[in-house]
Design a protein around this motif. Sequence first.
Motif, PDB file in Angstrom:
ATOM      1  N   HIS A   4       0.845  -1.190   0.000  1.00  0.00           N
ATOM      2  CA  HIS A   4       0.000   0.000   0.000  1.00  0.00           C
ATOM      3  C   HIS A   4       0.882   1.241   0.000  1.00  0.00           C
ATOM      4  O   HIS A   4       1.737   1.397   0.862  1.00  0.00           O
ATOM      5  N   GLY A   5       0.684   2.096  -0.988  1.00  0.00           N
ATOM      6  CA  GLY A   5       1.477   3.307  -1.111  1.00  0.00           C
ATOM      7  C   GLY A   5       2.596   3.210  -2.120  1.00  0.00           C
ATOM      8  O   GLY A   5       3.185   4.215  -2.489  1.00  0.00           O
ATOM      9  N   SER A   6       2.907   1.989  -2.578  1.00  0.00           N
ATOM     10  CA  SER A   6       3.990   1.793  -3.543  1.00  0.00           C
ATOM     11  C   SER A   6       3.614   2.415  -4.889  1.00  0.00           C
ATOM     12  O   SER A   6       2.442   2.697  -5.153  1.00  0.00           O
ATOM     13  N   PRO A   7       4.586   2.621  -5.762  1.00  0.00           N
ATOM     14  CA  PRO A   7       4.267   3.198  -7.068  1.00  0.00           C
ATOM     15  C   PRO A   7       3.205   2.405  -7.842  1.00  0.00           C
ATOM     16  O   PRO A   7       2.272   2.999  -8.390  1.00  0.00           O
ATOM     17  N   ILE A   8       3.304   1.085  -7.851  1.00  0.00           N
ATOM     18  CA  ILE A   8       2.317   0.289  -8.600  1.00  0.00           C
ATOM     19  C   ILE A   8       0.934   0.397  -7.951  1.00  0.00           C
ATOM     20  O   ILE A   8      -0.089   0.472  -8.640  1.00  0.00           O
ATOM     21  N   ASP A   9       0.893   0.438  -6.637  1.00  0.00           N
ATOM     22  CA  ASP A   9      -0.373   0.592  -5.919  1.00  0.00           C
ATOM     23  C   ASP A   9      -1.018   1.937  -6.232  1.00  0.00           C
ATOM     24  O   ASP A   9      -2.224   2.027  -6.492  1.00  0.00           O
ATOM     25  N   ARG A  10      -0.240   3.011  -6.216  1.00  0.00           N
ATOM     26  CA  ARG A  10      -0.780   4.346  -6.492  1.00  0.00           C
ATOM     27  C   ARG A  10      -1.249   4.465  -7.936  1.00  0.00           C
ATOM     28  O   ARG A  10      -2.274   5.091  -8.211  1.00  0.00           O
ATOM     29  N   GLY A  11      -0.496   3.881  -8.884  1.00  0.00           N
ATOM     30  CA  GLY A  11      -0.933   3.907 -10.282  1.00  0.00           C
ATOM     31  C   GLY A  11      -2.252   3.181 -10.465  1.00  0.00           C
ATOM     32  O   GLY A  11      -3.175   3.670 -11.119  1.00  0.00           O
ATOM     33  N   SER A  12      -2.352   2.019  -9.844  1.00  0.00           N
ATOM     34  CA  SER A  12      -3.579   1.226  -9.916  1.00  0.00           C
ATOM     35  C   SER A  12      -4.753   1.988  -9.298  1.00  0.00           C
ATOM     36  O   SER A  12      -5.853   2.037  -9.865  1.00  0.00           O
ATOM     37  N   ALA A  13      -4.533   2.595  -8.144  1.00  0.00           N
ATOM     38  CA  ALA A  13      -5.601   3.340  -7.464  1.00  0.00           C
ATOM     39  C   ALA A  13      -6.039   4.552  -8.287  1.00  0.00           C
ATOM     40  O   ALA A  13      -7.242   4.827  -8.398  1.00  0.00           O
ATOM     41  N   PRO A  20      -6.356  11.287 -13.120  1.00  0.00           N
ATOM     42  CA  PRO A  20      -5.404  11.367 -14.234  1.00  0.00           C
ATOM     43  C   PRO A  20      -4.072  10.700 -13.886  1.00  0.00           C
ATOM     44  O   PRO A  20      -3.742  10.495 -12.714  1.00  0.00           O
ATOM     45  N   TYR A  21      -3.321  10.388 -14.929  1.00  0.00           N
ATOM     46  CA  TYR A  21      -1.972   9.843 -14.792  1.00  0.00           C
ATOM     47  C   TYR A  21      -1.101  10.884 -14.106  1.00  0.00           C
ATOM     48  O   TYR A  21      -0.927  11.997 -14.608  1.00  0.00           O
ATOM     49  N   ASP A  22      -0.594  10.551 -12.923  1.00  0.00           N
ATOM     50  CA  ASP A  22       0.192  11.490 -12.120  1.00  0.00           C
ATOM     51  C   ASP A  22       1.158  10.689 -11.242  1.00  0.00           C
ATOM     52  O   ASP A  22       0.891  10.453 -10.060  1.00  0.00           O
ATOM     53  N   PRO A  23       2.275  10.230 -11.810  1.00  0.00           N
ATOM     54  CA  PRO A  23       3.196   9.375 -11.045  1.00  0.00           C
ATOM     55  C   PRO A  23       3.610   9.983  -9.702  1.00  0.00           C
ATOM     56  O   PRO A  23       4.018  11.146  -9.619  1.00  0.00           O
ATOM     57  N   HIS A  24       3.472   9.170  -8.653  1.00  0.00           N
ATOM     58  CA  HIS A  24       3.842   9.528  -7.288  1.00  0.00           C
ATOM     59  C   HIS A  24       3.761   8.270  -6.450  1.00  0.00           C
ATOM     60  O   HIS A  24       3.279   7.237  -6.914  1.00  0.00           O
ATOM     61  N   THR A  30       0.221   4.914   1.850  1.00  0.00           N
ATOM     62  CA  THR A  30      -0.628   5.951   1.280  1.00  0.00           C
ATOM     63  C   THR A  30      -1.077   6.967   2.328  1.00  0.00           C
ATOM     64  O   THR A  30      -1.641   6.600   3.356  1.00  0.00           O
ATOM     65  N   GLY A  31      -0.805   8.225   2.037  1.00  0.00           N
ATOM     66  CA  GLY A  31      -1.220   9.311   2.911  1.00  0.00           C
ATOM     67  C   GLY A  31      -0.332   9.519   4.123  1.00  0.00           C
ATOM     68  O   GLY A  31      -0.536  10.454   4.887  1.00  0.00           O
ATOM     69  N   LYS A  51       2.860   0.851 -14.907  1.00  0.00           N
ATOM     70  CA  LYS A  51       2.322  -0.515 -15.014  1.00  0.00           C
ATOM     71  C   LYS A  51       1.021  -0.630 -14.222  1.00  0.00           C
ATOM     72  O   LYS A  51       0.032  -1.172 -14.715  1.00  0.00           O
ATOM     73  N   GLY A  52       1.013  -0.109 -13.004  1.00  0.00           N
ATOM     74  CA  GLY A  52      -0.204  -0.152 -12.199  1.00  0.00           C
ATOM     75  C   GLY A  52      -1.340   0.590 -12.865  1.00  0.00           C
ATOM     76  O   GLY A  52      -2.488   0.140 -12.884  1.00  0.00           O
ATOM     77  N   PHE A  53      -1.037   1.746 -13.436  1.00  0.00           N
ATOM     78  CA  PHE A  53      -2.046   2.570 -14.092  1.00  0.00           C
ATOM     79  C   PHE A  53      -2.596   1.890 -15.339  1.00  0.00           C
ATOM     80  O   PHE A  53      -3.808   1.865 -15.559  1.00  0.00           O
ATOM     81  N   LYS A  54      -1.720   1.322 -16.145  1.00  0.00           N
ATOM     82  CA  LYS A  54      -2.137   0.733 -17.422  1.00  0.00           C
ATOM     83  C   LYS A  54      -2.784  -0.642 -17.285  1.00  0.00           C
ATOM     84  O   LYS A  54      -3.550  -1.042 -18.162  1.00  0.00           O
ATOM     85  N   THR A  55      -2.475  -1.367 -16.220  1.00  0.00           N
ATOM     86  CA  THR A  55      -3.005  -2.725 -16.098  1.00  0.00           C
ATOM     87  C   THR A  55      -4.246  -2.832 -15.215  1.00  0.00           C
ATOM     88  O   THR A  55      -4.864  -3.890 -15.168  1.00  0.00           O
ATOM     89  N   GLU A  56      -4.610  -1.757 -14.520  1.00  0.00           N
ATOM     90  CA  GLU A  56      -5.825  -1.793 -13.687  1.00  0.00           C
ATOM     91  C   GLU A  56      -7.044  -1.861 -14.595  1.00  0.00           C
ATOM     92  O   GLU A  56      -7.257  -0.979 -15.410  1.00  0.00           O
ATOM     93  N   GLU A  57      -7.838  -2.910 -14.434  1.00  0.00           N
ATOM     94  CA  GLU A  57      -9.007  -3.100 -15.288  1.00  0.00           C
ATOM     95  C   GLU A  57     -10.312  -2.721 -14.605  1.00  0.00           C
ATOM     96  O   GLU A  57     -11.298  -2.452 -15.274  1.00  0.00           O
ATOM     97  N   SER A  58     -10.347  -2.701 -13.291  1.00  0.00           N
ATOM     98  CA  SER A  58     -11.568  -2.334 -12.571  1.00  0.00           C
ATOM     99  C   SER A  58     -11.695  -0.820 -12.516  1.00  0.00           C
ATOM    100  O   SER A  58     -10.710  -0.094 -12.574  1.00  0.00           O
ATOM    101  N   ARG A  59     -12.934  -0.364 -12.384  1.00  0.00           N
ATOM    102  CA  ARG A  59     -13.202   1.063 -12.234  1.00  0.00           C
ATOM    103  C   ARG A  59     -14.216   1.251 -11.111  1.00  0.00           C
ATOM    104  O   ARG A  59     -15.140   0.457 -10.959  1.00  0.00           O
ATOM    105  N   LYS A  60     -14.058   2.302 -10.362  1.00  0.00           N
ATOM    106  CA  LYS A  60     -14.995   2.635  -9.290  1.00  0.00           C
ATOM    107  C   LYS A  60     -16.365   2.918  -9.881  1.00  0.00           C
ATOM    108  O   LYS A  60     -16.491   3.676 -10.840  1.00  0.00           O
TER     109      LYS A  60
END
Length: 67
Positions: A4-13, A20-24, A30-31, A51-60
Motif C-alpha cells: 500500500h502506497g507503492s508506485p504500482i499501488d498508487r498507479g492502480s488506485a 489522471p496519470y500522475d506518477p507519485h 498511502t497518505g 504498469k499499475g495505471f495501465k493494467t488496472e481493469e476495474s473502475r470505481k
Amino acid sequence: MNKHGSPIDRGSADRYYGRPYDPHWYPEGTGNGKRVELKDMTPDEIVAYTKGFKTEESRKDWGDENA
C-alpha cells in the motif's frame, strides 16, 4: 514493491478512481509521510506506477449520475 502506497499501488488506485496519470508514491504508506513526486522518482518507480495505471481493469462505480 506492491505494498500500500507503492508506485504500482498508487498507479492502480489512480486508474481505478478515474484520476489522471500522475506518477507519485508514499514510502511510508498511502497518505503517510512525504509524497514522492514524479521529479523525485527513479525510472523504475515511474515504470511501476505506469504498469499499475495501465493494467488496472476495474473502475470505481460512482452510481448512476442521472438517477
